[in-house]
Design a protein around this motif. Sequence first.
Motif, PDB file in Angstrom:
ATOM      1  N   UNK A 184       2.454   5.919  -3.127  1.00 50.68           N
ATOM      2  CA  UNK A 184       3.539   6.751  -3.650  1.00 50.68           C
ATOM      3  C   UNK A 184       3.486   6.805  -5.173  1.00 50.68           C
ATOM      4  N   UNK A 185       3.198   5.681  -5.805  1.00 46.85           N
ATOM      5  CA  UNK A 185       3.075   5.595  -7.265  1.00 46.85           C
ATOM      6  C   UNK A 185       1.933   6.480  -7.748  1.00 46.85           C
ATOM      7  N   UNK A 186       0.789   6.380  -7.085  1.00 49.46           N
ATOM      8  CA  UNK A 186      -0.380   7.162  -7.501  1.00 49.46           C
ATOM      9  C   UNK A 186      -0.192   8.657  -7.240  1.00 49.46           C
ATOM     10  N   UNK A 187       0.566   8.986  -6.217  1.00 52.16           N
ATOM     11  CA  UNK A 187       0.788  10.384  -5.875  1.00 52.16           C
ATOM     12  C   UNK A 187       1.773  11.062  -6.835  1.00 52.16           C
ATOM     13  N   UNK A 188       2.819  10.348  -7.210  1.00 53.29           N
ATOM     14  CA  UNK A 188       3.836  10.931  -8.095  1.00 53.29           C
ATOM     15  C   UNK A 188       4.497   9.812  -8.886  1.00 53.29           C
TER      16      UNK A 188
ATOM     17  N   UNK B 137       8.346   5.634 -11.525  1.00 52.54           N
ATOM     18  CA  UNK B 137       8.446   4.951 -12.829  1.00 52.54           C
ATOM     19  C   UNK B 137       9.386   5.754 -13.732  1.00 52.54           C
ATOM     20  N   UNK B 138      10.648   5.702 -13.405  1.00 53.43           N
ATOM     21  CA  UNK B 138      11.622   6.589 -14.061  1.00 53.43           C
ATOM     22  C   UNK B 138      11.829   6.290 -15.540  1.00 53.43           C
ATOM     23  N   UNK B 139      11.545   5.053 -15.963  1.00 52.39           N
ATOM     24  CA  UNK B 139      11.699   4.743 -17.400  1.00 52.39           C
ATOM     25  C   UNK B 139      10.382   4.863 -18.155  1.00 52.39           C
ATOM     26  N   UNK B 140       9.308   5.183 -17.426  1.00 58.12           N
ATOM     27  CA  UNK B 140       8.025   5.440 -18.056  1.00 58.12           C
ATOM     28  C   UNK B 140       7.375   4.257 -18.744  1.00 58.12           C
TER      29      UNK B 140
ATOM     30  N   UNK C 166       0.820  -1.217   0.000  1.00 56.72           N
ATOM     31  CA  UNK C 166       0.000   0.000   0.000  1.00 56.72           C
ATOM     32  C   UNK C 166       0.850   1.262   0.000  1.00 56.72           C
ATOM     33  N   UNK C 167       1.970   1.231   0.739  1.00 61.15           N
ATOM     34  CA  UNK C 167       2.864   2.393   0.774  1.00 61.15           C
ATOM     35  C   UNK C 167       3.383   2.697  -0.627  1.00 61.15           C
ATOM     36  N   UNK C 168       3.792   1.664  -1.344  1.00 65.06           N
ATOM     37  CA  UNK C 168       4.320   1.865  -2.696  1.00 65.06           C
ATOM     38  C   UNK C 168       3.209   2.254  -3.677  1.00 65.06           C
TER      39      UNK C 168
END
Length: 348
Positions: free
Chosen positions: A166-170, A175-178, A161-163
Motif C-alpha cells: 500500500x505504501x509503495x502503491x500510494x 505518509x500524510x506528514x511526508x 507485506x500488505x502495508x
Amino acid sequence: MRLLKKTLVFIETIIIIVTMIFLYNDKIYAKTIDELQKPVRVGVLLYRFDDVFISLIRQSLEEIQKNNPDKVEFTFYDGNNDQSVQNETVGTLLKNNSVDFILLNVVDEKRAEEPINMIKEYNIPVVLFNREPYNISTIQSYGKSYYVGTNPPEAGILQGNILVNAWNKNKAAIDTNGDNILQYVMLMGQRDNKEAIARTQYSVSTINDNGIKTQELALSVCDWERSIAKSNFEQLFLYYGNKIEAIIANNDEMAIGAIEVLQKYGYNKGDDTKTIAVVGVDAIPEAQELIKKGEMIGSVLQDPSAIAEASYLIGMNLFYGREPLDGTQYKFDQTGVAVRIPYKEYLG
C-alpha cells in the motif's frame, strides 16, 4: 455298543459346545459392530464461546457433523476464559466416560500441561488447536497428543507485506506528514501469547526489511476483544489524532474496534483524505465487508474450516488406532506433533 453310545454322547457334547461358542462370539461380534456404528463422541473444549474466530471454528465442526451424522458427535464446552473452569470440565468428562477423544482449545497456553496430564491418565487422544501451548514439549510428552494451528510469524509477515504494498502503491495516502516514516499504533492480543508476539514482531520487521522506517506511537494490549480495543484506541486517537498513519491489529476484532472509533470521528468513511490504514488478521466476514468498502486496507485469512477439518481427521485417526496423518495430505513440522495451516493475504 457302549463305545458307540459314548462316542455319540461325546459328539453331541462337542456340537453343543461349538454351538454355544458360535452363538456367544456372534453376540460379541454383533455388539462390536453396533458399537462401531455409533458416532464417535468428541468433547470440544473452547477457551471462550464469544470469540468470533473460535465461533467460526465451532460452526465448521458443526458442519462436519452435519455431513457425517453417523460418524461423529461433537459436544461443545465453554471455558469462560478460565483455565480452572476448563480443567474441571475435562475432569468431569473423563470421570463420566463421556467422550472418545477431546479437541482442546486451551485457555491458558502456559498451563496446557494441566488438562493434557489429566487426559493422559485416561489414555484417550487429544488434539489441541488454535491456541498453541507455550512449550511444545507439553504436547510431545503424550503420544496421543497433537496440535493443529498456524505458523505464527507468517501472519505478521503478510500484514507487513500488505502495508508495504500500500505504501509503495500510494505513499502520499499513508505518509500524510511526508517524513518517510510510518507512524503506527499496535493493538496486541495478549502479551504472553505466541501468535500475538509473532504478529507484533514480524509485521513491523517486514516493513523495515522493505526499506520503510517505522515509529511506534503506542502499543495497547486488548485481549483480542473489540470492546477493549475500541475503548483503548479512542484514548490513543484523542491524544495522537492524525499523527497516526496506520493501525496494526493482531486480529480483526481489535481492528474493527479501532475502525469504529475512526468512523466516530469522521475517518475511514470513504474520503481518501481522511483514511488511516488498518490491517488485521483472520479475515472474518465483517472485516471482509470493510475491506471491500475501502474502510480497512486488508487482513490475513486464517481458515477456520481448515483448522476444524484437520483437527477432526487427526482425532478420528487416533481414535481408530491409525497413524495421526493416515489418509491425509498434512505434514508435521519439525516438532513432529504440529500441523501448520497456511495463512493467506486477503485484500477483498
